[in-house]
Design a protein around this motif. Structure first.
Motif, PDB file in Angstrom:
ATOM      1  N   GLY A 257      -6.857   0.527   1.598  1.00 50.89           N
ATOM      2  CA  GLY A 257      -6.232   0.149   0.951  1.00 50.89           C
ATOM      3  C   GLY A 257      -5.546   0.269  -0.936  1.00 50.89           C
ATOM      4  O   GLY A 257      -6.990   1.367  -1.174  1.00 50.89           O
TER       5      GLY A 257
ATOM      6  N   MET B  10     -11.634   1.162   0.739  1.00 49.61           N
ATOM      7  CA  MET B  10     -11.984   0.077   0.192  1.00 49.61           C
ATOM      8  C   MET B  10     -11.105   0.047  -0.760  1.00 49.61           C
ATOM      9  O   MET B  10     -11.504  -0.694  -1.687  1.00 49.61           O
ATOM     10  CB  MET B  10     -13.407  -0.109  -0.270  1.00 49.61           C
ATOM     11  N   ARG B  11      -9.806   0.228  -0.735  1.00 52.82           N
ATOM     12  CA  ARG B  11      -9.657  -0.018  -2.055  1.00 52.82           C
ATOM     13  C   ARG B  11      -9.994   0.631  -3.712  1.00 52.82           C
ATOM     14  O   ARG B  11      -9.533   0.079  -4.855  1.00 52.82           O
ATOM     15  CB  ARG B  11      -8.860  -1.457  -2.645  1.00 52.82           C
TER      16      ARG B  11
ATOM     17  N   THR C 261      -3.389  -4.697  -1.637  1.00 52.24           N
ATOM     18  CA  THR C 261      -2.888  -4.372  -0.318  1.00 52.24           C
ATOM     19  C   THR C 261      -3.329  -3.602  -0.009  1.00 52.24           C
ATOM     20  O   THR C 261      -4.677  -3.134   0.430  1.00 52.24           O
ATOM     21  CB  THR C 261      -1.503  -3.104  -1.098  1.00 52.24           C
ATOM     22  N   GLY C 262      -3.020  -3.059   1.863  1.00 53.09           N
ATOM     23  CA  GLY C 262      -4.236  -2.363   3.041  1.00 53.09           C
ATOM     24  C   GLY C 262      -3.545  -2.232   4.072  1.00 53.09           C
ATOM     25  O   GLY C 262      -2.323  -2.715   4.321  1.00 53.09           O
ATOM     26  N   ILE C 263      -3.774  -1.493   4.520  1.00 50.26           N
ATOM     27  CA  ILE C 263      -3.881  -1.220   5.948  1.00 50.26           C
ATOM     28  C   ILE C 263      -5.355  -1.270   7.182  1.00 50.26           C
ATOM     29  O   ILE C 263      -6.849  -0.900   6.219  1.00 50.26           O
ATOM     30  CB  ILE C 263      -3.163   0.353   6.012  1.00 50.26           C
TER      31      ILE C 263
ATOM     32  N   GLY D 159      -8.432   5.216  -2.346  1.00 50.93           N
ATOM     33  CA  GLY D 159      -7.402   4.195  -0.744  1.00 50.93           C
ATOM     34  C   GLY D 159      -8.939   3.681   0.090  1.00 50.93           C
ATOM     35  O   GLY D 159      -8.239   3.063   0.537  1.00 50.93           O
TER      36      GLY D 159
ATOM     37  N   ASN E 298      -8.051  -4.183   6.749  1.00 54.45           N
ATOM     38  CA  ASN E 298      -8.462  -3.345   5.803  1.00 54.45           C
ATOM     39  C   ASN E 298      -9.344  -2.403   4.704  1.00 54.45           C
ATOM     40  O   ASN E 298      -9.266  -2.679   3.439  1.00 54.45           O
ATOM     41  CB  ASN E 298      -8.536  -5.288   4.492  1.00 54.45           C
TER      42      ASN E 298
ATOM     43  N   PHE F 285       0.739  -1.732  -0.275  1.00 49.66           N
ATOM     44  CA  PHE F 285      -0.187   0.142  -0.364  1.00 49.66           C
ATOM     45  C   PHE F 285       0.870   1.254  -0.030  1.00 49.66           C
ATOM     46  O   PHE F 285       0.677   2.485  -0.754  1.00 49.66           O
ATOM     47  CB  PHE F 285      -0.718  -0.255   1.356  1.00 49.66           C
TER      48      PHE F 285
END
Lengths: 359, 359
Positions: free
Chosen positions: A155, B120-121, A143-145, B118, A152, A114
């Motif tokens: 991301g 939820m993607r 990818t994510g936090i 960014g 998540n 991310f």
């Protein structure tokens, strides 16, 4: 050395699996590093003592390396750690042609990926997973936090340049990590079909059994299952949601207990079994729930509900999960091994089933 | 009402320009909102009193709206504010089909766009710019925040669903904002060619002149210049770098003086003129530097160096800019109006020229 090639939307990238690959990084990554400027190596502090030196010296054969050590644990998938990593990258003069490298488990990979996705509007990264769980998370470009509100939730879809999987590093893992990672492998087996699932059930009846020499081939097979699904639907508009099998309840358990109280895989195993129960209840499956539970219990997965959580709390948590849409809970059910399907399930149904089956 | 259609990599989106469009949002966005779940309206607190109520009530004709008020100023392009916005979105149960809406200037757009990229993607977002500067920043899909180490160092390429530009909102802007936004327009004129540039030079000799009824057509023209370049190179691998004209020194000035000490446009105007000086010095251009400076000064742009900054400090800052690659400073020079070119320029050359011309 086995290679699974993954076709992402914008590029194809290899997942290379083998014994002792960390000693050959300089060779394996030679083409990948062409035209690049620098490496930013992100190392989980738990693996620093074990693998940092060798990895750095291999990478340094190709490009200058700066190393960032991140704290171990799910807590590093935070905005705070993301910001620290970004500032470090800027200090070390990482430019748009730099390549981030994640050395560690799923947390290192998710955070580093991310960070790479958002640094200068996107730089490349490479995954060097050192855990079994990472056989899952390093493939597929997610990818994510975590946010306070859930796992998540921030991301990006950002596929790596390459994944280099030195399975020698698995031998230093504690049992809890084996169990956690193996749950995703089991999930892939349920999604794949009778043959892979029967193979695992026949050969693995304890954590010790997981550490078989056959693990390399199980990993390859598991990655192939995931690759097939991800290639069809990278951005999770359709079939990729099948990979969420077991995760709806799994995430809720992790979140409501507080990250770290149970491992990711423990949550997934509990969620997997509950998805089978829900499949029966919805008339979709005919699972022998007792038998399935017994197998998962024999591997050490805790299959009973933590006393302090009510069904209502877990359902509220599921509703905040990012797979929710328009307030409905979308659940992945399983007809039989290899036959998943998505269903919209009423909150009440889930709440009642949790009260009935999962205590 | 004029519409410029922008072709991004993955979708085409409209920039709609007109008087009083905020009163017609419900109609204008009807198709855009189809299949979506909720709006997250992000309002700059400086425009809250002016436009929040009308915007909310128009959006609410289509979908439920939650409103987040962000502090005004460049300081909001921070990781802290990004995290706050993400948590707010999760609290308000924004899902993957939610649409973020930025109401305000470039800061609101950059922050909201990156938050959308960014969350939820990736969720969609709409820009409702209320400043002149946003005629530039709302087009092209660049989003981002600042790090301690520099401007826009974290971000994403994430094109909006639509940009709705109610130019009535420009009438409430202070002179400093007109001047700041107009600098990007001037940059587009230099990039476009003799005709647009002569038009501006002939008609605009003071800040008051900027507020002409012709501003709608200048905005459309400016957006078309940018759109033409961005369509050719969304991800800034080639010609998009031309849009960086004036920004190398501009960013360094903003950064080293501390954001807010000069406006973005003031930095760009100073940088624009310095790029002409550098073009002459490199033998690329034949600019009448005195004449160019006089025009920019007449518009109120400060064309002399702030005393406290040394040439060395500015050059160091340029080297940390994300357009740097392999440690070289890439500069956009201008042969004549409409003829930009990229050049690699030695640090020493820039340092000496700063000492000579820019005092």
């Amino acid at each position: 050395m086995e290679t699974v090639q993954i076709q992402a939307e914008k590029r194809s990238y290899p997942v290379i699996i083998g014994e002792g690959l960390r000693y050959q990084l300089g060779d394996v990554l030679q083409e990948t590093a062409a035209g690049k400027s620098r490496f930013l190596l992100v190392v989980d502090e738990a693996v620093e003592a074990l693998y940092r030196r060798e990895t750095e010296s291999q990478l340094a054969r190709l490009l200058p390396v700066s190393t960032y050590v991140m704290p171990s644990g799910e807590g590093s998938k935070s905005v705070t750690e993301l910001a620290r990593l970004w500032e470090f990258a800027a200090e070390k003069e990482m430019d748009r042609k730099s390549v981030f490298v994640a050395l560690g488990g799923g947390v290192a990979g998710d955070l580093t990926g991310f960070a790479a996705a958002g640094y200068m509007r996107g730089v490349d990264y490479i995954q060097l997973p050192t855990t079994l769980l990472a056989q899952d998370s390093s493939v597929g470009g997610k990818t994510g936090i975590n946010l306070n509100a859930g796992k998540n939730l921030a991301g990006a879809f950002h596929p790596p340049l390459a994944v280099i999987y030195d399975i020698q590093t698995l031998h230093t893992l504690p049992d809890a990590e084996w169990r956690s990672g193996f749950a995703e492998m089991i999930k892939h087996a349920y999604l794949d079909g009778e043959s892979f699932l029967q193979d695992l059930k026949a050969r693995v009846q304890s954590v010790e059994d997981m550490k078989s020499p056959e693990v390399a081939s199980w990993i390859r097979r598991s990655i192939e299952v995931k690759a097939r699904i991800v290639e069809e639907d990278e951005r999770e508009q359709g079939v990729r949601a099948f990979l969420n099998l077991g995760h709806t309840l799994g995430h809720a358990l992790e979140k409501e207990l507080g990250y770290g109280r149970i491992t990711h895989g423990e949550g997934v195993a509990a969620g997997l079994w509950f998805a089978l129960a829900l499949s029966n209840d919805e008339g979709v499956g005919h699972w022998d729930l007792g038998k399935e539970k017994k197998w998962l219990e024999s591997l050490g997965y805790p299959m009973d509900a933590p006393g302090e959580l009510s069904a209502a709390t877990l359902v509220e948590s599921m509703k905040r999960d990012k797979k929710t849409s328009h307030g409905n809970i979308h659940y992945v059910l399983l007809e039989e091994p290899g036959k998943p399907r998505k269903a919209k399930v009423e909150e009440d149904t889930i709440r009642q089933l949790l009260d009935r089956y999962y205590k």
